[in-house]
Motif scaffolding. Sequence first.
Motif, PDB file in Angstrom:
ATOM      1  N   TRP A  75     -19.790  14.731  38.383  1.00 52.84           N
ATOM      2  CA  TRP A  75     -20.587  16.250  38.255  1.00 52.84           C
ATOM      3  C   TRP A  75     -22.053  16.196  38.001  1.00 52.84           C
ATOM      4  O   TRP A  75     -22.792  16.939  38.568  1.00 52.84           O
ATOM      5  N   LEU A  76     -22.472  15.113  37.734  1.00 55.75           N
ATOM      6  CA  LEU A  76     -23.941  14.706  37.298  1.00 55.75           C
ATOM      7  C   LEU A  76     -24.689  14.778  38.666  1.00 55.75           C
ATOM      8  O   LEU A  76     -25.815  15.050  38.733  1.00 55.75           O
ATOM      9  N   ILE A  77     -23.795  14.613  39.726  1.00 61.72           N
ATOM     10  CA  ILE A  77     -24.347  14.415  41.178  1.00 61.72           C
ATOM     11  C   ILE A  77     -24.211  15.534  41.830  1.00 61.72           C
ATOM     12  O   ILE A  77     -24.926  16.127  42.432  1.00 61.72           O
ATOM     13  N   ALA A  78     -22.640  15.906  41.807  1.00 56.06           N
ATOM     14  CA  ALA A  78     -22.359  16.891  42.627  1.00 56.06           C
ATOM     15  C   ALA A  78     -22.840  18.328  42.539  1.00 56.06           C
ATOM     16  O   ALA A  78     -23.101  19.254  43.054  1.00 56.06           O
ATOM     17  N   PHE A  79     -22.988  18.669  40.818  1.00 59.39           N
ATOM     18  CA  PHE A  79     -23.162  20.118  40.655  1.00 59.39           C
ATOM     19  C   PHE A  79     -24.768  20.261  40.986  1.00 59.39           C
ATOM     20  O   PHE A  79     -25.282  21.466  41.518  1.00 59.39           O
ATOM     21  N   PRO A  80     -25.778  19.369  40.750  1.00 60.79           N
ATOM     22  CA  PRO A  80     -27.007  19.495  41.012  1.00 60.79           C
ATOM     23  C   PRO A  80     -27.182  20.016  42.646  1.00 60.79           C
ATOM     24  O   PRO A  80     -27.948  20.638  43.140  1.00 60.79           O
ATOM     25  N   LEU A 108     -33.435  19.890  39.570  1.00 65.64           N
ATOM     26  CA  LEU A 108     -32.440  19.113  39.705  1.00 65.64           C
ATOM     27  C   LEU A 108     -32.138  18.404  38.370  1.00 65.64           C
ATOM     28  O   LEU A 108     -30.739  18.323  38.057  1.00 65.64           O
ATOM     29  N   VAL A 109     -32.914  18.108  37.564  1.00 62.19           N
ATOM     30  CA  VAL A 109     -32.754  17.426  36.493  1.00 62.19           C
ATOM     31  C   VAL A 109     -32.033  18.694  35.474  1.00 62.19           C
ATOM     32  O   VAL A 109     -31.120  18.084  34.731  1.00 62.19           O
ATOM     33  N   TYR A 110     -32.510  19.736  35.230  1.00 60.44           N
ATOM     34  CA  TYR A 110     -31.949  20.872  34.412  1.00 60.44           C
ATOM     35  C   TYR A 110     -30.561  21.117  34.979  1.00 60.44           C
ATOM     36  O   TYR A 110     -29.750  21.146  34.267  1.00 60.44           O
ATOM     37  N   GLN A 111     -30.220  21.079  36.192  1.00 60.35           N
ATOM     38  CA  GLN A 111     -28.964  21.291  36.917  1.00 60.35           C
ATOM     39  C   GLN A 111     -28.189  20.098  36.429  1.00 60.35           C
ATOM     40  O   GLN A 111     -26.792  20.223  35.935  1.00 60.35           O
ATOM     41  N   ALA A 112     -28.392  19.037  36.194  1.00 65.66           N
ATOM     42  CA  ALA A 112     -27.941  17.505  35.686  1.00 65.66           C
ATOM     43  C   ALA A 112     -27.317  17.780  34.346  1.00 65.66           C
ATOM     44  O   ALA A 112     -26.341  17.628  34.066  1.00 65.66           O
ATOM     45  N   ILE A 114     -26.622  20.765  32.766  1.00 61.58           N
ATOM     46  CA  ILE A 114     -25.925  21.793  32.861  1.00 61.58           C
ATOM     47  C   ILE A 114     -24.597  21.210  33.314  1.00 61.58           C
ATOM     48  O   ILE A 114     -23.495  21.550  33.090  1.00 61.58           O
ATOM     49  N   SER A 115     -24.589  20.142  34.372  1.00 56.33           N
ATOM     50  CA  SER A 115     -23.153  19.712  34.800  1.00 56.33           C
ATOM     51  C   SER A 115     -22.424  18.883  33.862  1.00 56.33           C
ATOM     52  O   SER A 115     -21.145  19.193  33.945  1.00 56.33           O
ATOM     53  N   VAL A 116     -22.876  18.635  32.651  1.00 58.29           N
ATOM     54  CA  VAL A 116     -21.952  18.129  31.539  1.00 58.29           C
ATOM     55  C   VAL A 116     -21.042  19.025  31.253  1.00 58.29           C
ATOM     56  O   VAL A 116     -19.681  18.973  30.810  1.00 58.29           O
ATOM     57  N   GLY A 117     -21.611  20.427  30.936  1.00 61.19           N
ATOM     58  CA  GLY A 117     -20.647  21.605  30.636  1.00 61.19           C
ATOM     59  C   GLY A 117     -19.619  21.754  31.672  1.00 61.19           C
ATOM     60  O   GLY A 117     -18.433  22.131  31.363  1.00 61.19           O
ATOM     61  N   PHE A 118     -20.069  21.772  32.867  1.00 60.27           N
ATOM     62  CA  PHE A 118     -19.222  22.231  33.987  1.00 60.27           C
ATOM     63  C   PHE A 118     -17.970  20.921  33.969  1.00 60.27           C
ATOM     64  O   PHE A 118     -16.899  21.276  34.213  1.00 60.27           O
TER      65      PHE A 118
END
Length: 136
Positions: A75-80, A108-112, A114-118
């Motif tokens: 998800w670190l890659i997919a969510f961003p 993209l860094v911010y979305q990465a 956020i991806s941890v929560g996702f």
Amino acid sequence: MTLTTRITAPGLVIGTVAGVFTALFMLVAGAPPAWAVTGGLMLAAPLAAFGAGCSALRLRGVFRGGAFAPVALYWLIAFPLARLVQEVGTRLVVGDSFALPPQPVSFLVYQALISVGFAIGFVWVQERLVRGGADR
């Protein structure tokens, strides 16, 4: 329900629900309906596809039940990427122009982050609602 359906369904559902919530939040925030619906669909489609992909990797044994780190990396890659598709796609469909978000690297860094929560939510749903998923 087949094992394949049991495993991939949560990924599809999570992406779809995230898109619906996105559209609702955009409407509540005052976005025009066209932007809200387009933004929701533009997020739902890639999240559902990536979610089904993550679930399929689990079904194949690449990700084992209870393991968080591989799913978090996925998800670190997919969510961003999903968020980038949403941002660019919404601007393209509703705004009629191709445009990256302002400060794309920071975006993209911010979305990465956020991806941890996702990823946590994804693992929780997979473990709790599917009751062990592929490990059963």
